[in-house]
Enzyme design. Structure first.
Site, PDB file in Angstrom:
ATOM      1  N   GLY A  33      35.988  39.193  51.783  1.00  0.00           N
ATOM      2  CA  GLY A  33      35.816  40.302  52.002  1.00  0.00           C
ATOM      3  C   GLY A  33      34.977  41.181  50.724  1.00  0.00           C
ATOM      4  O   GLY A  33      34.669  42.173  50.772  1.00  0.00           O
ATOM      5  N   HIS A  34      34.511  39.946  49.674  1.00  0.00           N
ATOM      6  CA  HIS A  34      33.649  40.415  48.725  1.00  0.00           C
ATOM      7  C   HIS A  34      32.427  39.905  48.781  1.00  0.00           C
ATOM      8  O   HIS A  34      31.558  39.657  47.783  1.00  0.00           O
ATOM      9  CB  HIS A  34      34.377  40.092  47.430  1.00  0.00           C
ATOM     10  CG  HIS A  34      35.605  40.407  47.203  1.00  0.00           C
ATOM     11  ND1 HIS A  34      35.989  41.617  47.092  1.00  0.00           N
ATOM     12  CD2 HIS A  34      36.803  39.529  47.148  1.00  0.00           C
ATOM     13  CE1 HIS A  34      37.498  41.895  46.949  1.00  0.00           C
ATOM     14  NE2 HIS A  34      37.830  40.610  47.044  1.00  0.00           N
ATOM     15  N   HIS A  39      39.864  45.515  45.222  1.00  0.00           N
ATOM     16  CA  HIS A  39      40.737  45.502  46.434  1.00  0.00           C
ATOM     17  C   HIS A  39      40.980  47.060  46.696  1.00  0.00           C
ATOM     18  O   HIS A  39      42.394  47.159  47.223  1.00  0.00           O
ATOM     19  CB  HIS A  39      41.742  44.405  46.275  1.00  0.00           C
ATOM     20  CG  HIS A  39      41.432  43.351  45.767  1.00  0.00           C
ATOM     21  ND1 HIS A  39      41.359  42.954  44.549  1.00  0.00           N
ATOM     22  CD2 HIS A  39      41.086  42.177  46.408  1.00  0.00           C
ATOM     23  CE1 HIS A  39      40.955  41.680  44.326  1.00  0.00           C
ATOM     24  NE2 HIS A  39      40.746  41.203  45.572  1.00  0.00           N
ATOM     25  N   LYS A  91      38.543  34.644  39.101  1.00  0.00           N
ATOM     26  CA  LYS A  91      38.776  35.973  38.742  1.00  0.00           C
ATOM     27  C   LYS A  91      40.263  36.075  38.247  1.00  0.00           C
ATOM     28  O   LYS A  91      41.309  35.671  38.807  1.00  0.00           O
ATOM     29  CB  LYS A  91      38.160  37.088  39.648  1.00  0.00           C
ATOM     30  CG  LYS A  91      36.743  36.686  40.182  1.00  0.00           C
ATOM     31  CD  LYS A  91      36.271  37.715  41.112  1.00  0.00           C
ATOM     32  CE  LYS A  91      37.141  37.845  42.444  1.00  0.00           C
ATOM     33  NZ  LYS A  91      37.219  36.670  43.407  1.00  0.00           N
ATOM     34  N   ASP A 120      45.150  34.080  42.366  1.00  0.00           N
ATOM     35  CA  ASP A 120      44.050  33.347  42.014  1.00  0.00           C
ATOM     36  C   ASP A 120      44.467  32.325  40.928  1.00  0.00           C
ATOM     37  O   ASP A 120      44.246  31.056  41.077  1.00  0.00           O
ATOM     38  CB  ASP A 120      42.870  33.959  41.976  1.00  0.00           C
ATOM     39  CG  ASP A 120      42.436  34.840  42.891  1.00  0.00           C
ATOM     40  OD1 ASP A 120      43.169  35.156  43.775  1.00  0.00           O
ATOM     41  OD2 ASP A 120      41.175  35.166  43.009  1.00  0.00           O
TER      42      ASP A 120
END
Lengths: 349, 349
Positions: free
Chosen positions: A74-75, A237, A123, A128
């Site tokens: 989505g990035h 987000h 990140k 993550d």
């Protein structure tokens, strides 16, 4: 009369809303998108499925330090768009806005190892960080030496919805580019890791949202933002930022982003920087250049020289309207590595 | 309680709506954007104001055919993003969605002339065609030989809101790239013009809108599109297309775009093509690749080989959500010119 929808575009809820996107099904969009990506760019990338990760075409380069990054989808173009010569050897896409899993990351780390070890660029989101940590242990058990750096360039907030400490946002592009260039010229794992840490120490970002975005399987905007308000310090987000304010002029908004970034970096007159204005996905290029113009003017008013520039959609939040401003303090070494050849789908020179 | 807005973001009307954009004032956005563009990319472009046009840095190349294009702003990176080595020598941006004027275009044509004449690449909109025609006469009076080609790749409609005949849309990128490469290798004006015409004869496009876009000075969406409908065959200014239909799957929509394009080209099994999926501005990259995947599958089902690909935002309609599919029939000559080096802000290899 309310209409009721069924099928793949029906939004969760009472059936009166639809997710207006170019998708077939929320559950298949990431896979289908990667299939298209692989077919379009077979000269640069290979996409592995089950588990899913993106590889530099031809696989690991013998004797070169491998560079791997990853995170929620989505990035785009982050991170798969930065796989190629002079940048990433591998990228691990999670589900939309969701961390990739250790069983995806570990094989990506192994696949990127040309015998000189692998640097993982992560990140700073809790999921993550944890999943890359677990994956590094799995890869280590297979004989791959993994170092990890955590990107935390977002000055907007300390701690956030998915993060302890600062979030990692658009500054990641600079970390990936410069570490990738160092690996490409033959630096060893210690040297590449030190350069990545040097970029992280010298890069800061802050963003603004004018609108929210909709994750396909959520079926509704990730947050509510009234028609006359914007969110200063937004996360990628849609995590809350510093404050909501009434819509302001581009110059006023740019000042609210640039000043905390420049102050946090402690920029002094005479210093040189890379100025990077990143689009969140749904903002026209013309508006990004309006922001760039003012950010540059504010830096120049501080006596700072903008010697390198990047403007465009590189770290997006689906179709969110908004932008972020990233500043990287440059010296001769970082400038040379930024300028080094790169051949990926999203960054190429 | 309705709030009343004043100032630069107030939308025309009763004062209860605002234009939610990163702008300072609708009347200055194009100029400020170009100022930012010039500052960010001084190595590649020079922007002249009053009259406004974009020039390749360093000006005309002696002995090389000049290539100039132009049109309304709001479609960025088209056309200024394609100025540089191997593509355009000049670009003429009009106001948002408005044709540039002859007094802008004529100096751009003159500035691009290195003594070998200039090819003007014009999208088929009545205002653009007339104004480029007048400008060509003005430039001719100053001793510049100008040839003009009209791009009309949009198969959606014959005649439209601003056009007699077919509209010029994303196929323009292919015309500019291939004509630019021919000029760069030293072809004369006749040869460059013939190649541009060859691309125009072999390129077709069709688009879809999921949402409208808002021109800053208009202050409201360029058309109304209900939450559950899409417009098949949309123009890049929001001109009506072929029909409105209920929201469908990405694969169904892609079939509605690809089939008329392929049929109109008369593509036969064994032929080779460039497949170009263009984002309208507000659609995430992930969705563009979902469209690419299906468009490629449909071409392959016809026995057509996709030998070159382009996916991204190249001819946009501000923040419109949607995409277009462009197919260019390739032969060895067009493939070599497509592959030739290009160094612009938006296209680089």
């Amino acid at each position: 009369m309310k209409q009721t929808y069924t099928g793949p575009h029906a939004a969760p809820g009472d059936g009166t809303a639809r997710v207006k996107k170019l998708i077939n099904d929320p559950s298949t969009v990431t896979t289908e998108s990667l299939e298209g990506f692989a077919a379009a760019h077979a000269d640069l990338v290979e996409v592995h499925f089950d588990p899913t990760y993106v590889n530099r075409a031809g696989g690991a380069v013998s004797g070169k330090v491998g560079i791997v990054s990853g995170g929620g989808s989505g990035h785009e173009p982050l991170h798969g768009g930065f796989v190629g010569v002079g940048m990433l050897d591998g990228a691990v896409p999670g589900a939309m806005f969701t961390s990739p899993t250790p069983d995806q990351i570990a094989p990506a780390l192994q696949a990127a190892d040309g015998g000189a070890g692998v640097l993982a660029i992560v990140k700073n989101y809790t999921g993550d960080v944890l999943n890359f940590e677990t994956a590094a242990e799995l890869a280590d058990a297979e004989g791959v030496t993994v170092r990890t750096v955590i990107v935390n360039d977002d000055v907007a907030v300390q701690d956030s919805l998915y993060t302890a400490g600062r979030r990692g946002v658009a500054g990641t592009v600079a970390v990936e580019k410069i570490a990738g260039a160092a690996a490409e010229r033959g630096d060893d794992l210690d040297a590449v890791t030190a350069l990545a840490e040097k970029v992280i120490a010298n890069v800061r970002s802050m963003g603004v949202a004018l609108t929210a975005c909709t994750v396909p399987h959520a079926g509704k905007p990730s947050f509510d933002l009234p028609d006359d308000e914007i969110e200063i310090g937004i996360g990628i987000h849609g995590e809350p930022g510093r404050r909501r304010i009434p819509l302001a002029s581009a110059d006023e908004i740019t000042e609210m982003l640039l000043t905390p970034v420049a102050d946090d970096l402690g920029l002094a007159g005479g210093e040189r920087v890379l100025l990077f204005v990143n689009g969140m996905g749904g903002t026209p290029a013309s508006e990004l250049y309006v922001v760039y113009r003012q950010a540059r003017a504010l830096l120049e008013a501080r006596g700072v020289q903008v010697t390198r520039s990047l403007v465009g959609n590189y770290v997006t939040s689906l179709e969110m309207q908004g932008a972020s401003v990233t500043v990287l303090r440059l010296d001769d070494e970082l400038t040379a590595l930024w300028d080094a050849p790169v051949h990926t789908t999203a960054l190429r020179w």
